[in-house]
Design a protein around this motif. Sequence first.
Motif, PDB file in Angstrom:
ATOM      1  N   SER A 127       0.833  -1.203   0.000  1.00 33.51           N
ATOM      2  CA  SER A 127       0.000   0.000   0.000  1.00 33.51           C
ATOM      3  C   SER A 127       0.872   1.258   0.000  1.00 33.51           C
ATOM      4  O   SER A 127       0.614   2.215  -0.756  1.00 33.51           O
ATOM      5  CB  SER A 127      -0.927  -0.004   1.212  1.00 33.51           C
ATOM      6  OG  SER A 127      -1.685   1.187   1.269  1.00 33.51           O
ATOM      7  N   GLN A 128       1.921   1.264   0.835  1.00 33.78           N
ATOM      8  CA  GLN A 128       2.809   2.422   0.897  1.00 33.78           C
ATOM      9  C   GLN A 128       3.608   2.590  -0.395  1.00 33.78           C
ATOM     10  O   GLN A 128       3.837   3.717  -0.852  1.00 33.78           O
ATOM     11  CB  GLN A 128       3.754   2.291   2.090  1.00 33.78           C
ATOM     12  CG  GLN A 128       3.067   2.485   3.429  1.00 33.78           C
ATOM     13  CD  GLN A 128       4.063   2.648   4.563  1.00 33.78           C
ATOM     14  OE1 GLN A 128       5.169   3.145   4.379  1.00 33.78           O
ATOM     15  NE2 GLN A 128       3.668   2.218   5.756  1.00 33.78           N
ATOM     16  N   MET A 129       4.031   1.473  -0.984  1.00 34.65           N
ATOM     17  CA  MET A 129       4.756   1.556  -2.249  1.00 34.65           C
ATOM     18  C   MET A 129       3.862   2.152  -3.331  1.00 34.65           C
ATOM     19  O   MET A 129       4.312   2.974  -4.140  1.00 34.65           O
ATOM     20  CB  MET A 129       5.259   0.175  -2.674  1.00 34.65           C
ATOM     21  CG  MET A 129       6.439  -0.335  -1.877  1.00 34.65           C
ATOM     22  SD  MET A 129       7.314  -1.720  -2.665  1.00 34.65           S
ATOM     23  CE  MET A 129       6.032  -2.996  -2.662  1.00 34.65           C
ATOM     24  N   ARG A 130       2.598   1.757  -3.338  1.00 32.25           N
ATOM     25  CA  ARG A 130       1.666   2.267  -4.343  1.00 32.25           C
ATOM     26  C   ARG A 130       1.514   3.782  -4.224  1.00 32.25           C
ATOM     27  O   ARG A 130       1.563   4.504  -5.230  1.00 32.25           O
ATOM     28  CB  ARG A 130       0.309   1.582  -4.194  1.00 32.25           C
ATOM     29  CG  ARG A 130      -0.676   1.925  -5.304  1.00 32.25           C
ATOM     30  CD  ARG A 130      -2.003   1.236  -5.107  1.00 32.25           C
ATOM     31  NE  ARG A 130      -2.801   1.242  -6.320  1.00 32.25           N
ATOM     32  CZ  ARG A 130      -4.044   0.753  -6.407  1.00 32.25           C
ATOM     33  NH1 ARG A 130      -4.619   0.195  -5.330  1.00 32.25           N
ATOM     34  NH2 ARG A 130      -4.699   0.794  -7.548  1.00 32.25           N
ATOM     35  N   GLU A 131       1.354   4.262  -2.999  1.00 33.24           N
ATOM     36  CA  GLU A 131       1.191   5.698  -2.790  1.00 33.24           C
ATOM     37  C   GLU A 131       2.465   6.462  -3.169  1.00 33.24           C
ATOM     38  O   GLU A 131       2.402   7.564  -3.721  1.00 33.24           O
ATOM     39  CB  GLU A 131       0.810   5.986  -1.335  1.00 33.24           C
ATOM     40  CG  GLU A 131      -0.565   5.469  -0.945  1.00 33.24           C
ATOM     41  CD  GLU A 131      -1.657   5.965  -1.901  1.00 33.24           C
ATOM     42  OE1 GLU A 131      -1.706   7.201  -2.140  1.00 33.24           O
ATOM     43  OE2 GLU A 131      -2.425   5.138  -2.417  1.00 33.24           O
ATOM     44  N   LEU A 132       3.611   5.883  -2.863  1.00 31.77           N
ATOM     45  CA  LEU A 132       4.876   6.511  -3.220  1.00 31.77           C
ATOM     46  C   LEU A 132       5.016   6.638  -4.739  1.00 31.77           C
ATOM     47  O   LEU A 132       5.389   7.699  -5.264  1.00 31.77           O
ATOM     48  CB  LEU A 132       6.046   5.694  -2.662  1.00 31.77           C
ATOM     49  CG  LEU A 132       7.451   6.164  -3.068  1.00 31.77           C
ATOM     50  CD1 LEU A 132       7.778   7.501  -2.414  1.00 31.77           C
ATOM     51  CD2 LEU A 132       8.505   5.117  -2.701  1.00 31.77           C
ATOM     52  N   ILE A 133       4.718   5.550  -5.439  1.00 36.73           N
ATOM     53  CA  ILE A 133       4.875   5.544  -6.889  1.00 36.73           C
ATOM     54  C   ILE A 133       3.905   6.516  -7.559  1.00 36.73           C
ATOM     55  O   ILE A 133       4.244   7.163  -8.557  1.00 36.73           O
ATOM     56  CB  ILE A 133       4.694   4.106  -7.431  1.00 36.73           C
ATOM     57  CG1 ILE A 133       5.835   3.223  -6.917  1.00 36.73           C
ATOM     58  CG2 ILE A 133       4.656   4.091  -8.957  1.00 36.73           C
ATOM     59  CD1 ILE A 133       5.639   1.745  -7.158  1.00 36.73           C
ATOM     60  N   LYS A 134       2.717   6.650  -7.000  1.00 38.37           N
ATOM     61  CA  LYS A 134       1.732   7.581  -7.559  1.00 38.37           C
ATOM     62  C   LYS A 134       2.244   9.021  -7.569  1.00 38.37           C
ATOM     63  O   LYS A 134       1.834   9.837  -8.392  1.00 38.37           O
ATOM     64  CB  LYS A 134       0.426   7.524  -6.750  1.00 38.37           C
ATOM     65  CG  LYS A 134      -0.453   6.323  -7.042  1.00 38.37           C
ATOM     66  CD  LYS A 134      -1.709   6.399  -6.182  1.00 38.37           C
ATOM     67  CE  LYS A 134      -2.639   5.213  -6.423  1.00 38.37           C
ATOM     68  NZ  LYS A 134      -3.854   5.285  -5.573  1.00 38.37           N
ATOM     69  N   LYS A 135       3.126   9.347  -6.646  1.00 38.50           N
ATOM     70  CA  LYS A 135       3.632  10.718  -6.519  1.00 38.50           C
ATOM     71  C   LYS A 135       4.797  11.016  -7.458  1.00 38.50           C
ATOM     72  O   LYS A 135       5.241  12.164  -7.552  1.00 38.50           O
ATOM     73  CB  LYS A 135       4.066  10.974  -5.080  1.00 38.50           C
ATOM     74  CG  LYS A 135       2.937  10.879  -4.066  1.00 38.50           C
ATOM     75  CD  LYS A 135       3.475  11.022  -2.649  1.00 38.50           C
ATOM     76  CE  LYS A 135       2.366  10.857  -1.614  1.00 38.50           C
ATOM     77  NZ  LYS A 135       2.908  10.921  -0.224  1.00 38.50           N
ATOM     78  N   GLN A 136       5.293   9.988  -8.133  1.00 41.35           N
ATOM     79  CA  GLN A 136       6.490  10.177  -8.945  1.00 41.35           C
ATOM     80  C   GLN A 136       6.158  10.732 -10.329  1.00 41.35           C
ATOM     81  O   GLN A 136       5.094  10.468 -10.876  1.00 41.35           O
ATOM     82  CB  GLN A 136       7.252   8.859  -9.078  1.00 41.35           C
ATOM     83  CG  GLN A 136       7.632   8.229  -7.754  1.00 41.35           C
ATOM     84  CD  GLN A 136       8.330   9.194  -6.815  1.00 41.35           C
ATOM     85  OE1 GLN A 136       9.328   9.821  -7.188  1.00 41.35           O
ATOM     86  NE2 GLN A 136       7.824   9.319  -5.593  1.00 41.35           N
ATOM     87  N   LYS A 137       7.110  11.474 -10.871  1.00 44.43           N
ATOM     88  CA  LYS A 137       6.950  12.074 -12.197  1.00 44.43           C
ATOM     89  C   LYS A 137       7.850  11.414 -13.236  1.00 44.43           C
ATOM     90  O   LYS A 137       7.617  11.554 -14.436  1.00 44.43           O
ATOM     91  CB  LYS A 137       7.286  13.572 -12.130  1.00 44.43           C
ATOM     92  CG  LYS A 137       6.463  14.361 -11.115  1.00 44.43           C
ATOM     93  CD  LYS A 137       4.993  14.364 -11.472  1.00 44.43           C
ATOM     94  CE  LYS A 137       4.201  15.226 -10.487  1.00 44.43           C
ATOM     95  NZ  LYS A 137       2.741  15.189 -10.770  1.00 44.43           N
ATOM     96  N   GLU A 138       8.873  10.709 -12.763  1.00 42.35           N
ATOM     97  CA  GLU A 138       9.854  10.132 -13.683  1.00 42.35           C
ATOM     98  C   GLU A 138       9.789   8.607 -13.638  1.00 42.35           C
ATOM     99  O   GLU A 138       9.806   8.001 -12.566  1.00 42.35           O
ATOM    100  CB  GLU A 138      11.259  10.620 -13.317  1.00 42.35           C
ATOM    101  CG  GLU A 138      11.408  12.123 -13.447  1.00 42.35           C
ATOM    102  CD  GLU A 138      12.751  12.638 -12.945  1.00 42.35           C
ATOM    103  OE1 GLU A 138      13.165  13.718 -13.402  1.00 42.35           O
ATOM    104  OE2 GLU A 138      13.377  11.948 -12.111  1.00 42.35           O
ATOM    105  N   PHE A 139       9.722   8.005 -14.807  1.00 42.18           N
ATOM    106  CA  PHE A 139       9.633   6.554 -14.942  1.00 42.18           C
ATOM    107  C   PHE A 139      10.612   6.098 -16.026  1.00 42.18           C
ATOM    108  O   PHE A 139      11.085   6.918 -16.818  1.00 42.18           O
ATOM    109  CB  PHE A 139       8.196   6.155 -15.301  1.00 42.18           C
ATOM    110  CG  PHE A 139       7.200   6.363 -14.190  1.00 42.18           C
ATOM    111  CD1 PHE A 139       6.903   5.353 -13.297  1.00 42.18           C
ATOM    112  CD2 PHE A 139       6.580   7.599 -14.037  1.00 42.18           C
ATOM    113  CE1 PHE A 139       6.000   5.552 -12.267  1.00 42.18           C
ATOM    114  CE2 PHE A 139       5.671   7.818 -13.016  1.00 42.18           C
ATOM    115  CZ  PHE A 139       5.380   6.791 -12.130  1.00 42.18           C
ATOM    116  N   PRO A 140      10.928   4.789 -16.065  1.00 43.02           N
ATOM    117  CA  PRO A 140      10.395   3.711 -15.249  1.00 43.02           C
ATOM    118  C   PRO A 140      11.038   3.652 -13.859  1.00 43.02           C
ATOM    119  O   PRO A 140      12.164   4.099 -13.667  1.00 43.02           O
ATOM    120  CB  PRO A 140      10.761   2.467 -16.052  1.00 43.02           C
ATOM    121  CG  PRO A 140      12.034   2.843 -16.740  1.00 43.02           C
ATOM    122  CD  PRO A 140      11.880   4.303 -17.084  1.00 43.02           C
ATOM    123  N   LEU A 141      10.291   3.079 -12.920  1.00 41.81           N
ATOM    124  CA  LEU A 141      10.804   2.748 -11.601  1.00 41.81           C
ATOM    125  C   LEU A 141      10.951   1.231 -11.521  1.00 41.81           C
ATOM    126  O   LEU A 141      10.399   0.500 -12.354  1.00 41.81           O
ATOM    127  CB  LEU A 141       9.857   3.241 -10.511  1.00 41.81           C
ATOM    128  CG  LEU A 141       9.592   4.743 -10.440  1.00 41.81           C
ATOM    129  CD1 LEU A 141       8.526   5.041  -9.390  1.00 41.81           C
ATOM    130  CD2 LEU A 141      10.863   5.510 -10.136  1.00 41.81           C
TER     131      LEU A 141
END
Length: 378
Positions: free
Chosen positions: A112-126
């Motif tokens: 759940s925390q990883m999902r929220e963190l990734i949602k905030k990112q602007k640069e991909f891929p992660l």
Amino acid sequence: PFVLHSMDGYPLHAHFSTIKLPELSRISFHDMIKARGEMLLENLEKHGWEDYKIEKDKCEMFKFLKNNGLPHVDWLKIYRPGERVQKITKEIGKDSNSTFSSSSMTLKGITSQMRELIKKQKEFPLYIKSCHITTGAAKSVRKIHNISDVTTESSWVAIVDWAQRMWRYRSNDWERVWAESFNVLCSRINPGFMVQKPWKIGRQEYPEEIKVEVIWGRAYLAFVSTGKCGGDSLILRDGSVMKYTGSLSQNILHKGTPDDCYRWIVDEGHLPRVWFMAESAARLMGIDAIRIDVFVLKGNPMASVINEDSLSSGAEYRWHFPHMAELWALGHKLKKYRIVDPGVDSHKWWRGRDFYSRHVAHCNETLIASHSQMICDS
């Protein structure tokens, strides 16, 4: 002669000086890895030393790279239950570790925390990497192509399913002679995940990973087995690049053919930086023989970074195997090294995030990470 010279005064971490050489008339490279595994397990059971984590715990390995300033691909967060969750900020040159309590963290809470963190990112891929798995066949790395991978429910369900499988997975080198000891060591590692940042956003080329075997602080060769060229190729210190396939002459007689496909790694001047980083990492770890894996980017010799390492390489080194084993064992017979005891396990031997740039590379811009120039300019 280069490896013999490098042995003299080599700073060997005390925990790696207790290896018991196999009592065989001819010691193979795999025999040496087996002896190492037995040493690491004995050290753990007798002294509580956990030096195996310098490789077998991927997240501890990345902390080592970060806290010694070695060029590497940075990460956003590390998630583990029962430990502190580490967040790395963009600040350089100061203690930028923010920690979060995770004593009650469960896999559901982590995803759940990883999902929220990734949602905030602007640069991909992660990339989501499993801390406790280093076996390539386990597919322990999950690529997050873009934000839709976590916002689309079906895609996210697939990621959670993958995370559950990785959470339960434990490494098993069943086909290797060193399986018994290393399997026990890997079973002692707490599961966890790391969310890794993208590397070289906007790059046109896909990076190649070259695996450098460093023996007593001297890079012996580099092995390339992935990428568009295919096959197994070896790059030697003289700049030769040889390719091996599954043919009888190459498998039995080890007769390789010149590999023009990977020739650019030499011709573009990638190797001086690669050799230096790999040798420096091995010395900072204080390890007698270790494989350092490096990403290289075609067209940009200054972009290379360390991706990971290996204490038990399963790479195919052909006719070099006996020479590598002989040199590794010889160093322990001659004992010309200098034993260093920093009072901590090798993976916790941290000198500071400016150490490599300032004190090893001496701020040579061809050897340091691009962001480290800020450290050198300050």
